[in-house]
Structures are given as structure tokens and as C-alpha cells.
Design a protein around this motif. Structure first.
Motif, PDB file in Angstrom:
ATOM      1  N   GLN A  92       0.964  -1.552   0.212  1.00 13.92           N
ATOM      2  CA  GLN A  92      -0.139   0.407  -0.106  1.00 13.92           C
ATOM      3  C   GLN A  92       0.948   1.429   0.103  1.00 13.92           C
ATOM      4  O   GLN A  92       1.812   1.211   0.457  1.00 13.92           O
ATOM      5  N   ARG A  93       0.363   1.954  -0.634  1.00 16.10           N
ATOM      6  CA  ARG A  93       1.347   3.431  -0.875  1.00 16.10           C
ATOM      7  C   ARG A  93       0.378   4.188   0.497  1.00 16.10           C
ATOM      8  O   ARG A  93      -0.384   4.405   0.872  1.00 16.10           O
ATOM      9  N   ALA A  94       2.301   5.166   1.045  1.00 15.27           N
ATOM     10  CA  ALA A  94       1.749   5.459   2.541  1.00 15.27           C
ATOM     11  C   ALA A  94       0.227   6.490   1.897  1.00 15.27           C
ATOM     12  O   ALA A  94      -0.530   7.115   3.416  1.00 15.27           O
ATOM     13  N   GLY A  95       0.803   7.043   0.813  1.00 14.26           N
ATOM     14  CA  GLY A  95      -0.994   8.429   0.692  1.00 14.26           C
ATOM     15  C   GLY A  95      -2.295   7.716   0.842  1.00 14.26           C
ATOM     16  O   GLY A  95      -3.120   8.541   1.002  1.00 14.26           O
ATOM     17  N   ARG A  96      -2.148   6.468   1.126  1.00 13.26           N
ATOM     18  CA  ARG A  96      -3.782   5.754   0.588  1.00 13.26           C
ATOM     19  C   ARG A  96      -3.776   5.957   2.179  1.00 13.26           C
ATOM     20  O   ARG A  96      -5.323   4.925   2.471  1.00 13.26           O
ATOM     21  N   LEU A  97      -3.417   5.099   2.880  1.00 14.73           N
ATOM     22  CA  LEU A  97      -3.356   4.550   4.595  1.00 14.73           C
ATOM     23  C   LEU A  97      -4.497   6.128   4.825  1.00 14.73           C
ATOM     24  O   LEU A  97      -4.170   7.010   5.153  1.00 14.73           O
ATOM     25  N   SER A  98      -4.932   5.815   5.713  1.00 14.29           N
ATOM     26  CA  SER A  98      -6.054   6.387   7.171  1.00 14.29           C
ATOM     27  C   SER A  98      -4.241   6.750   7.806  1.00 14.29           C
ATOM     28  O   SER A  98      -3.638   6.884   8.102  1.00 14.29           O
ATOM     29  N   GLY A  99      -5.519   8.069   9.119  1.00 17.38           N
ATOM     30  CA  GLY A  99      -4.057   8.529   9.344  1.00 17.38           C
ATOM     31  C   GLY A  99      -3.642   8.176  10.597  1.00 17.38           C
ATOM     32  O   GLY A  99      -2.855   8.587  10.981  1.00 17.38           O
ATOM     33  N   GLY A 100      -4.606   7.163  11.144  1.00 16.99           N
ATOM     34  CA  GLY A 100      -4.185   5.913  12.169  1.00 16.99           C
ATOM     35  C   GLY A 100      -3.180   5.832  12.068  1.00 16.99           C
ATOM     36  O   GLY A 100      -2.047   5.412  11.985  1.00 16.99           O
ATOM     37  N   GLN A 101      -3.567   4.526  10.547  1.00 17.28           N
ATOM     38  CA  GLN A 101      -2.460   3.597  10.098  1.00 17.28           C
ATOM     39  C   GLN A 101      -0.597   4.570   9.399  1.00 17.28           C
ATOM     40  O   GLN A 101       0.042   4.357   9.960  1.00 17.28           O
ATOM     41  N   ARG A 102      -0.960   6.280   8.764  1.00 20.32           N
ATOM     42  CA  ARG A 102       0.317   6.864   8.797  1.00 20.32           C
ATOM     43  C   ARG A 102       0.836   6.771   9.807  1.00 20.32           C
ATOM     44  O   ARG A 102       2.335   6.881  10.017  1.00 20.32           O
ATOM     45  N   ALA A 103       0.291   7.422  10.827  1.00 22.40           N
ATOM     46  CA  ALA A 103       0.859   7.543  12.581  1.00 22.40           C
ATOM     47  C   ALA A 103       1.551   6.325  12.769  1.00 22.40           C
ATOM     48  O   ALA A 103       2.486   6.207  12.970  1.00 22.40           O
ATOM     49  N   GLN A 104       0.738   5.197  12.989  1.00 22.80           N
ATOM     50  CA  GLN A 104       1.611   3.588  13.040  1.00 22.80           C
ATOM     51  C   GLN A 104       2.690   3.768  12.118  1.00 22.80           C
ATOM     52  O   GLN A 104       3.442   2.873  12.945  1.00 22.80           O
ATOM     53  N   LEU A 105       2.645   4.198  10.870  1.00 18.59           N
ATOM     54  CA  LEU A 105       4.146   4.060  10.496  1.00 18.59           C
ATOM     55  C   LEU A 105       4.824   4.979  10.378  1.00 18.59           C
ATOM     56  O   LEU A 105       5.674   4.137  10.614  1.00 18.59           O
ATOM     57  N   ALA A 106       5.288   6.052  10.484  1.00 15.79           N
ATOM     58  CA  ALA A 106       5.243   6.635  11.290  1.00 15.79           C
ATOM     59  C   ALA A 106       6.140   6.398  12.774  1.00 15.79           C
ATOM     60  O   ALA A 106       7.273   6.356  12.768  1.00 15.79           O
ATOM     61  N   LEU A 107       5.047   5.808  13.652  1.00 16.38           N
ATOM     62  CA  LEU A 107       5.879   5.017  14.851  1.00 16.38           C
ATOM     63  C   LEU A 107       6.888   4.107  14.460  1.00 16.38           C
ATOM     64  O   LEU A 107       7.924   3.497  14.849  1.00 16.38           O
ATOM     65  N   THR A 108       6.716   3.090  13.753  1.00 21.40           N
ATOM     66  CA  THR A 108       7.211   2.026  13.179  1.00 21.40           C
ATOM     67  C   THR A 108       8.889   2.152  13.059  1.00 21.40           C
ATOM     68  O   THR A 108       9.698   1.761  13.319  1.00 21.40           O
ATOM     69  N   LEU A 109       8.651   3.131  12.143  1.00 22.29           N
ATOM     70  CA  LEU A 109      10.164   3.932  11.988  1.00 22.29           C
ATOM     71  C   LEU A 109      10.821   4.727  12.659  1.00 22.29           C
ATOM     72  O   LEU A 109      11.871   3.807  13.373  1.00 22.29           O
TER      73      LEU A 109
END
Lengths: 299, 345
Positions: free
Chosen positions: A125-142
Motif C-alpha cells: 500500500q502506498r503511504a498516501g492511501r493510508l488512513s491518518g491512524g495507519q500513517r501515524a502507526q507507520l511513522a511510529l514503526t519507523l
């Protein structure tokens, strides 16, 4: 207790405006610190200074015992999740993990992959398509998979709905428990801090109003209700944080290490929200009221 | 970091390289045909070329493309590389992932700069394609249209040789600088476009003539050398006041920067005496009177002073201009490295 983050007289000026002045605070190691304050109090500025994105206009800040642009930070020992949790919209989730692997010396690929699958994110999935919560989770993972000693989060949940907020914070807590890292989390909501943190720093008008272990703060702050009287007549070891009076009655929020002995007062416990609001209100009522007494009282 | 930069860059890089490959294919197929045509036809080369629609079109389109490349690279590669990240906040993500800003910027400039240089090589390919035309011009052949404009002339100088390469690299750095200062993609792209076009105008109009001191030549004005004869109507009917005379020189492909008439005292003539109007005659209708007029010009000490750059200077001037552009690119890049170290949130 050694400080993981230490600021001394820290200040930051944009042009003529000071976004942060004379900020002195020690953040102990191994804690989850909630940095609370109204919008514009300087929380973001403080965290950006701590992570080396900004350079101080005055004073000093030390992270893990050295300047934020020092070698430890460069070697990836400080993690940061920025405001609005920026990610590359055009890159996929898997690309973000590869990015982390390429850019960090201590990247934990297995941890990152586990987290992503645990969250149910599609790696393609492209990060641009993620929901706000998922994007925050991705950033937290990083931020987490780089195995930092200190993780700084700048309003990570500000744009999330309550459910995503709770999930994010819960997830953060689990990661903290597993990895023994120190965390500083900024928020303008007390409920976030209450849920996640065990240490509180209240920042108002770019000054630290109070800082300390949350349980300790709650046990040393009391609400006193009784017949109207002048707060100045209280014993010397009782510091008035907030006072309100009606014609016949006074309500005080005081801080003291000792029990309240005066039978004239009806003593009740305060919750975190009351406590934070008292400090926020105090600074508004008495501009420039020094943070020193409260800090000294803490030590 | 190189991986990330390439990952962000590759789609546009493939598009650009694909377009470049198509262009090279077209040049590669038609170039040898053009060379053959020059070998076979020699003096009738330009007549043949003028009737060859395809190659004429390639010549004009190629020139236009080579001139447009720097702006395209600056606007679509240079400006967004930095501006988009600052705008989206992703620069903060990367700068807190164990990458210093200096390395971040250096990688971006390096990868995109290499891409720009490869694209700029297209200018060299086009120069190769145009070689027969340049040879024909050097032999003194010409064509009434644009085809035989010498490559040293400012109109074409920036579309041949290595200058397009340097200009493309410079445009890229201009784009990065604009992105760093403006911090918003669209605005940075607009600023880049304006700046690149301005540089592309300033170099031929102002800089090129000053790269080297011109050669000078003083010659008598003769009928067969006359290239310009300008006047305005005088006060009396049928009277013409001659204001300017221009002559050609025996240096094919040269770029004449100044063509002035001096009188016997050596000062530049502003207005000629009325009898000079006699020298004017349509081609093929010259008679004894016009010949006498030219004789009188010579006898009274009028002579033509020409400043010019000979065609042989082409590569020297190319290298100087390339050096200037790359130097400018280096200065801008240095500024970017200085700027990136300062606060950028």
C-alpha cells in the motif's frame, strides 16, 4: 537517575518572537514523559530542538548526554515522530521499511515487519492511501524499529480520532515495555498523557510550570476547601498553585510534601486534569510567575 | 540515502531517459543521411535541405528541445526534490533517521545532477547531427532561412556543444536553490522557470560577447561586400539620408558584434553626406554611378571597422561559457549547503 534529556536556559527565537524562553528541565531516563501545554506553548519547538532540527538561540540542550547533533543522535539513538506524522505519500509501506533499513545503523527489520503485519497494514500500500491512524502507526514503526534509546513524539495523535488515538497510545506503551526506551510525548490533551505517561512536564508560555512523576504529583497536591481566608496565611511548606474564593468560602489547590493538619480545611484529592488546569490557569493569571518554586519543591 | 533518492527519482528519470532515447534514435537515423547529402551535393546542400521537410523540422525542433531541456530539468527535477520534502515534512522524517542534512542534500544533488548531465549530453548528440550544416556554413555556403545561421551566433550558441550540458546542470541547481528558499513545490517551480529563462537570455544577450575580446578589422567599403545600407527619407522628395552601412568579412561563420563606418578622422559616422545615397542600387542594377560612389567613399577616407569573433573560436567560447555556468552552479550549491545547515522547520 541520569537525565536522558536536559535543557538549561533553553530559548529559541524566530525573528523577534521567542517561541521558547529560558526553559530548564531534566527528563529522567526510562520514563514516559508527557509534555503538556496549550497550543503555541513551545512544545514543538522544544522537541525540534531536542532532535536537532532546530538550533537553540540561547541556552543548551543535551540529549543522551550530548548535543542533539552529536554522534549518538546521528547513529540513530534518538527516534522522532514529527507533528502530522509525515511519510512519503508515493512510497509504499514496504518502501518505508527499506528506507529505515538503509538509513539507520541499528535497524531492526524483524521488529518493523512484525509491527506492520500486526497492524494489518498491506506492505504494498502506498503511504498516501493510508488512513491518518495507519500513517501515524507507520511513522511510529519507523521511529521504534531504529531501536532508539530515546523516542520523541510531537503531537502524534493530534489528528487522529479517539479510537485511533487510543490504539496508537496503547501500541506505544507496548513498545516501550518491550524495549525499555525513554519517551517524550507532547500533547495538548491531558487524557492522552493520563493514558500513556508516568511523568509530567507542563509547559506554558514557553516556561516549565511543573515537572515530576505523575503519582508523586498527585499525592503532593491537595484541594483545600474551607471558610474564606487569605492564602498567604498558610504554612510555609504549602505552596498555593491556584486559589478561588467566594464570599464565604476559599478553594485552594496547594502542593506540599506533608500532610495537611489544619482541621479548618476539608481536604480532597485532585486528578491529573485538575492539576494540569491549575498550572495552566496560574500562568495565565500571573504572567511571568516563576516556575522555580514548583521545580525546587520537586527536588 | 542513494537508494531513497533513486526510489523517488526513478519514475521521472525513466520518462526523461525514454524521451532522450527516442530523440537519440531520430538523430541517429537521420544524421548519417544528412552527412551523405552534404558529401554528395556540396554547394546545393542548403537548397536540398530546404526542400527536406523532415530534416528541417528536426533541426528546428532539436534546437527548441535543447533550449527547453534546462528549464524542464530545473522545474521538474530541481525544484520539487527539496521543496516537496520540506512541504510535506518528510525531510524531518529523513533527518531524524540517522542521515545528516548535508548528506541528504549531497545525495540529492549528486543523483539529480548526474541525471541532468546525462540529459545535457543530448546537446552534444544534436551538435553531432548538425555537423554537416556547420561544415557547410564554414565553407561559406548559406541559405536565406534560419538553416545556415552560424553556430557561433548567440541565437544558436547555447544549443550546441557542451553549453547545454552546463546549462542543464545549472538549471537543476537553480531549482534546488529555489526549493530550499521558497519551500513550496509549485512556487519553487515557477521561480525556477523564470530564473532559468532569465539566465538563458542573459548569457547570449550580455555575457557571450564579453567572454573574449573581439578581433578587429578595418576594410574599405566595396559594392560586393555591402550587407546593410539603411537610411531614412530626407526633407526633399526622393532624397535619402544614409545612416548605416554594413559590410561582410571574409570569415565564414564569424559572429560580427560591431560593424561601423569611420570617417577619415577615425570617428564613427552618424549621418553620411547626401551623395552617399547614390551608392544604393538594387542588386544587378549597379552602374558606373554606383561604382563612382564607392570610389568616392574610399577616396574621402570612409572605411568600415568590424569587430567579430571568428568561427574558429567556437570551442574556446564554449568552454569558457561552460566554465562560467558550472562555476555559478557550484556557488549556488555551496549556498544550498550553507542554508541547509540552518533551521528549516
Amino acid at each position: 537517575m541520569s537525565a536522558v534529556l536536559r535543557a538549561t536556559g533553553l530559548g529559541k527565537r524566530y525573528g523577534r518572537r521567542w517561541a521558547l524562553t529560558d526553559c530548564t528541565v531534566d527528563v529522567p531516563r526510562g520514563r514516559v514523559v508527557g509534555l503538556v501545554g496549550p497550543n503555541g506553548a513551545g512544545k514543538s519547538t522544544f522537541l525540534n530542538l531536542a532532535v536537532g532540527l532546530l538550533t537553540p538561540s540561547s541556552g543548551e540542550i543535551e540529549v543522551l548526554g550530548e548535543r542533539p547533533t552529536g554522534r549518538r543522535a546521528r547513529r540513530g539513538k534518538v527516534g522522532f515522530v514529527g507533528q502530522d506524522t509525515p511519510t512519503y505519500a508515493a512510497l509504499s509501506v514496504a518502501d518505508h521499511l527499506r528506507l529505515g533499513a538503509h538509513l539507520n545503523p541499528y535497524w531492526d527489520g524483524a521488529l518493523a515487519a512484525d509491527r506492520i503485519s500486526g497492524l494489518g497494514l498491506d506492505p504494498g500500500q502506498r503511504a498516501g492511501r493510508l488512513s491518518g491512524g495507519q500513517r501515524a502507526q507507520l511513522a511510529l514503526t519507523l521511529g521504534i524499529a531504529k531501536r532508539p534509546d530515546l523516542l520523541l513524539l510531537d503531537e502524534p495523535v493530534a489528528s487522529l480520532d479517539p479510537l485511533a488515538r487510543r490504539e496508537f497510545l496503547q501500541d506505544l506503551m507496548e513498545a516501550v515495555a518491550e524495549q525499555e526506551l525513554s519517551v517524550v510525548l507532547s500533547s495538548h490533551l491531558v487524557s492522552d498523557v493520563e493514558r500513556a505517561c508516568d511523568y509530567l512536564v507542563v509547559l506554558v508560555d514557553s516556561r516549565v510550570q511543573v515537572a515530576g512523576d505523575i503519582e508523586e504529583l498527585l499525592s503532593t497536591h491537595h484541594r483545600l476547601t474551607g471558610p474564606r481566608r487569605d492564602p498567604a496565611q498558610l504554612p510555609a511548606d504549602q505552596h498555593v498553585v491556584a486559589a478561588s474564593h467566594t464570599d464565604r468560602q476559599s478553594t485552594l489547590l496547594v502542593r506540599t510534601d506533608r500532610p495537611i493538619l489544619d482541621p479548618g480545611w476539608e481536604v480532597s484529592q485532585v486528578d491529573l486534569e485538575d492539576l494540569v488546569l491549575a498550572y495552566l490557569g496560574r500562568s495565565a493569571a500571573e504572567p511571568g510567575s516563576s516556575a522555580r518554586p514548583s521545580l525546587e519543591a520537586l527536588r | 540515502m542513494i537508494w531513497l533518492t533513486w526510489r523517488q527519482f526513478r519514475v521521472s528519470a525513466f520518462i526523461m531517459l525514454g524521451a532522450l532515447a527516442v530523440g537519440l534514435l531520430v538523430l541517429g537515423v537521420t544524421g548519417p543521411q544528412l552527412a551523405d547529402s552534404w558529401q554528395v551535393s556540396q554547394q546545393s546542400f542548403f537548397d536540398q535541405l530546404a526542400t527536406d521537410r523532415v530534416k528541417t523540422a528536426i533541426f528546428h525542433a532539436g534546437t527548441a528541445v535543447v533550449y527547453a531541456l534546462p528549464a524542464v530539468v530545473g522545474v521538474f527535477w530541481g525544484a520539487p526534490t527539496v521543496a516537496r520534502e520540506l512541504e510535506a515534512g518528510t525531510s524531518r522524517l529523513v533527518w531524524t533517521q540517522g542521515v545528516t542534512r548535508i548528506r541528504w542534500l549531497a545525495t540529492k544533488l549528486g543523483v539529480a545532477g548526474a541525471g541532468a548531465a546525462i540529459v545535457g549530453l543530448g546537446g552534444l548528440a544534436f551538435t553531432w547531427w548538425c555537423a554537416p550544416i556547420d561544415d557547410a556554413v564554414a565553407e561559406g555556403y548559406s541559405d536565406p532561412g534560419m538553416l545556415s545561421v552560424p553556430r557561433l551566433w548567440p541565437e544558436l550558441f547555447g544549443s550546441r556543444g557542451v553549453v547545454p550540458l552546463a546549462m542543464t546542470v545549472l538549471a537543476l541547481v537553480i531549482g534546488v536553490t529555489a526549493g530550499l528558499l521558497v519551500r513550496r513545490s509549485i512556487a519553487a517551480m515557477a521561480v525556477t522557470l523564470v530564473a532559468v529563462v532569465a539566465v538563458q537570455l542573459v548569457f547570449p544577450l550580455v555575457v557571450q560577447a564579453r567572454l573574449l575580446p573581439p578581433k578587429e578589422l578595418t576594410t574599405t567599403i566595396t559594392e560586393d561586400r555591402l550587407t546593410e545600407f539603411t537610411g531614412r527619407p530626407g526633407s526633399a522628395p526622393d532624397e535619402m539620408v544614409v545612416e548605416r552601412i554594413g559590410v561582410s568579412i571574409d570569415s565564414p561563420g564569424a559572429w560580427i558584434t560591431s560593424n561601423q563606418t569611420l570617417d577619415d578622422s577615425g570617428t564613427v559616422v552618424a549621418t553620411f553626406p547626401s551623395w552617399v545615397a547614390e551608392c544604393a542600387a538594387p542588386p544587378g542594377q549597379q552602374d558606373a554611378e554606383t561604382a563612382a560612389c564607392f570610389d568616392r567613399l574610399a577616396a574621402e577616407g570612409y572605411r568600415q571597422h568590424v569587430e567579430y569573433h571568428p568561427a574558429s573560436r567556437f570551442w574556446t567560447l564554449q568552454l569558457i561559457e561552460t566554465g562560467l555556468m558550472l562555476g555559478l552552479a557550484l556557488v549556488l550549491a555551496g549556498f544550498c549547503f550553507w542554508r541547509i545547515r540552518r533551521d528549516l522547520t
